[in-house]
Design a protein around this motif. Structure first.
Motif, PDB file in Angstrom:
ATOM      1  N   ALA A  11       0.858  -1.183   0.000  1.00 47.01           N
ATOM      2  CA  ALA A  11       0.000   0.000   0.000  1.00 47.01           C
ATOM      3  C   ALA A  11       0.897   1.236   0.000  1.00 47.01           C
ATOM      4  O   ALA A  11       1.892   1.285   0.727  1.00 47.01           O
ATOM      5  N   THR A  12       0.524   2.222  -0.808  1.00 46.25           N
ATOM      6  CA  THR A  12       1.303   3.449  -0.912  1.00 46.25           C
ATOM      7  C   THR A  12       0.413   4.653  -0.637  1.00 46.25           C
ATOM      8  O   THR A  12      -0.658   4.782  -1.230  1.00 46.25           O
ATOM      9  N   ALA A  13       0.855   5.506   0.279  1.00 47.18           N
ATOM     10  CA  ALA A  13       0.164   6.763   0.565  1.00 47.18           C
ATOM     11  C   ALA A  13       1.009   7.893  -0.017  1.00 47.18           C
ATOM     12  O   ALA A  13       2.193   8.035   0.325  1.00 47.18           O
ATOM     13  N   ARG A  14       0.414   8.677  -0.901  1.00 40.99           N
ATOM     14  CA  ARG A  14       1.141   9.746  -1.600  1.00 40.99           C
ATOM     15  C   ARG A  14       0.527  11.097  -1.249  1.00 40.99           C
ATOM     16  O   ARG A  14      -0.669  11.319  -1.489  1.00 40.99           O
ATOM     17  N   PRO A  15       1.311  12.035  -0.685  1.00 42.59           N
ATOM     18  CA  PRO A  15       0.760  13.359  -0.390  1.00 42.59           C
ATOM     19  C   PRO A  15       0.501  14.117  -1.692  1.00 42.59           C
ATOM     20  O   PRO A  15       1.383  14.206  -2.553  1.00 42.59           O
ATOM     21  N   THR A  16      -0.691  14.650  -1.849  1.00 39.20           N
ATOM     22  CA  THR A  16      -1.049  15.296  -3.105  1.00 39.20           C
ATOM     23  C   THR A  16      -1.519  16.729  -2.945  1.00 39.20           C
ATOM     24  O   THR A  16      -1.517  17.483  -3.920  1.00 39.20           O
ATOM     25  N   ARG A  17      -1.900  17.116  -1.747  1.00 39.36           N
ATOM     26  CA  ARG A  17      -2.511  18.436  -1.582  1.00 39.36           C
ATOM     27  C   ARG A  17      -2.396  18.857  -0.122  1.00 39.36           C
ATOM     28  O   ARG A  17      -2.486  18.026   0.778  1.00 39.36           O
ATOM     29  N   VAL A  18      -2.172  20.136   0.085  1.00 39.92           N
ATOM     30  CA  VAL A  18      -2.182  20.664   1.442  1.00 39.92           C
ATOM     31  C   VAL A  18      -3.056  21.906   1.457  1.00 39.92           C
ATOM     32  O   VAL A  18      -2.950  22.772   0.585  1.00 39.92           O
ATOM     33  N   VAL A  19      -3.945  21.970   2.418  1.00 39.17           N
ATOM     34  CA  VAL A  19      -4.801  23.140   2.606  1.00 39.17           C
ATOM     35  C   VAL A  19      -4.332  23.852   3.865  1.00 39.17           C
ATOM     36  O   VAL A  19      -4.326  23.275   4.958  1.00 39.17           O
ATOM     37  N   TRP A  20      -3.936  25.095   3.669  1.00 36.36           N
ATOM     38  CA  TRP A  20      -3.489  25.923   4.779  1.00 36.36           C
ATOM     39  C   TRP A  20      -4.649  26.784   5.270  1.00 36.36           C
ATOM     40  O   TRP A  20      -5.335  27.424   4.468  1.00 36.36           O
ATOM     41  N   SER A  21      -4.845  26.810   6.561  1.00 31.34           N
ATOM     42  CA  SER A  21      -5.824  27.706   7.182  1.00 31.34           C
ATOM     43  C   SER A  21      -5.032  28.689   8.045  1.00 31.34           C
ATOM     44  O   SER A  21      -4.584  28.336   9.148  1.00 31.34           O
ATOM     45  N   PRO A  22      -4.809  29.918   7.551  1.00 31.40           N
ATOM     46  CA  PRO A  22      -3.946  30.859   8.277  1.00 31.40           C
ATOM     47  C   PRO A  22      -4.502  31.327   9.618  1.00 31.40           C
ATOM     48  O   PRO A  22      -3.763  31.889  10.422  1.00 31.40           O
ATOM     49  N   GLY A  23      -5.800  31.113   9.854  1.00 36.87           N
ATOM     50  CA  GLY A  23      -6.383  31.524  11.126  1.00 36.87           C
ATOM     51  C   GLY A  23      -7.109  32.835  11.057  1.00 36.87           C
ATOM     52  O   GLY A  23      -7.734  33.260  12.046  1.00 36.87           O
TER      53      GLY A  23
END
Length: 296
Positions: A198-210
């Protein structure tokens, strides 16, 4: 262990508990009783070995888990010539010949990848109990895939910024956002003669600046280096605060990074996907205004 719970996702769930007239299959007789997992729990036929990849914040591991029937009894994961253990305690292999004809007569002809399987139930088998079942992929690889996915260990995001959030960030000054520890993570489940990774690949990051906004980036972001213009915006992922953090809890915004990981698996002649996973991390950011000092 995590039992076979996602095998039927590609097809309608259809289980027919049909007791068939005995169908000659010599392999049944020879395989049953060839190993007693209660007496020899370390027998390779009773275990699935799972290994995970190493990396920053996620050291590699190796462990073994036993296969169980619905009553919790340790039983072989598979039996040569008989089939693979499923969540109902039956050992399945593709239905062919008279068995396939009987299954289709009772439940209809299927559209691939759905396929009829025939299971010999119980260990040792319940005399005369043979069950038909529809699977969207072969039970063996799917069972190992479930265990490999469960074993995945994903590192928490390591947040980096410039200007550093360790000091005060100024409004209207671009902040570069990026992550360390960005890369694939894998886990492999295996039994004698078969393994699935099984392979987990990071594809997206959502930043919430606050500050009530969000920034979606398709990669880890671009690290800032000493040669970059500190007044310029990141070419890939960043945020500019337009208000101070005064009045926020602790007079600081909470900057959150949420990473989405796409999960897939391959092995045993099969491939598949699993639900996305997510990891998050947070840091506090104090945002203020620049101050001008007048002399004279």
């Amino acid at each position: 262990m995590r039992r076979l719970t996602t095998v039927l996702t590609a097809t309608a769930v259809l289980v027919l508990a049909i007791t068939l007239a005995p169908i000659g299959r010599p392999a049944f007789a020879g395989a049953w009783g060839s190993v007693d997992c209660r007496k020899t729990p370390s027998n390779p036929q009773c275990l699935v070995t799972v290994g995970t990849s190493g990396g920053p914040g996620s050291p590699g591991t190796t462990a073994s888990s036993a296969c169980h029937d619905p009553n919790g009894t340790v039983v072989p994961c598979s039996l040569p010539g008989v089939g693979w253990l499923a969540d109902d305690g039956c050992y399945y292999q593709p239905a062919t010949g008279d068995e396939l004809a009987a299954a289709e007569a009772a439940g209809g002809i299927l559209t691939p990848p759905a396929q009829w399987y025939v299971g010999q139930c119980g260990y040792p088998p319940v005399p005369g109990l043979t069950q038909f079942r529809v699977f969207g992929s072969a039970p063996g690889p799917q069972l190992l895939a479930d265990m490999a996915v469960k074993a995945l260990r994903l590192p928490a995001p390591v947040i980096r910024t410039n200007p550093s959030v360790a000091a005060q960030v100024l409004i209207r000054v671009p902040v570069w956002l990026w992550l360390d520890s960005w890369g694939d993570q894998t886990a492999t489940a295996s039994v004698p003669g078969m393994s699935v990774t099984a392979t987990a690949r990071p594809t997206r990051v959502v930043w919430s600046p606050g500050d009530g906004t969000s920034v979606a980036c398709t990669g880890a972001g671009t690290p800032w280096s000493a040669g970059d213009d500190p007044a310029s915006a990141s070419p890939t992922c960043g945020h500019t605060y337009l208000s101070t953090s005064a009045g926020a809890p602790g007079n600081a915004f909470t900057l959150t990074a949420a990473v989405t990981w796409q999960v897939s698996w391959a092995g045993g002649g099969q491939t598949g996907t699993a639900p996305d996973m997510q990891t998050t991390a947070q840091v506090g950011v104090t945002v203020g205004t620049s101050q001008t000092v007048t002399i004279g």
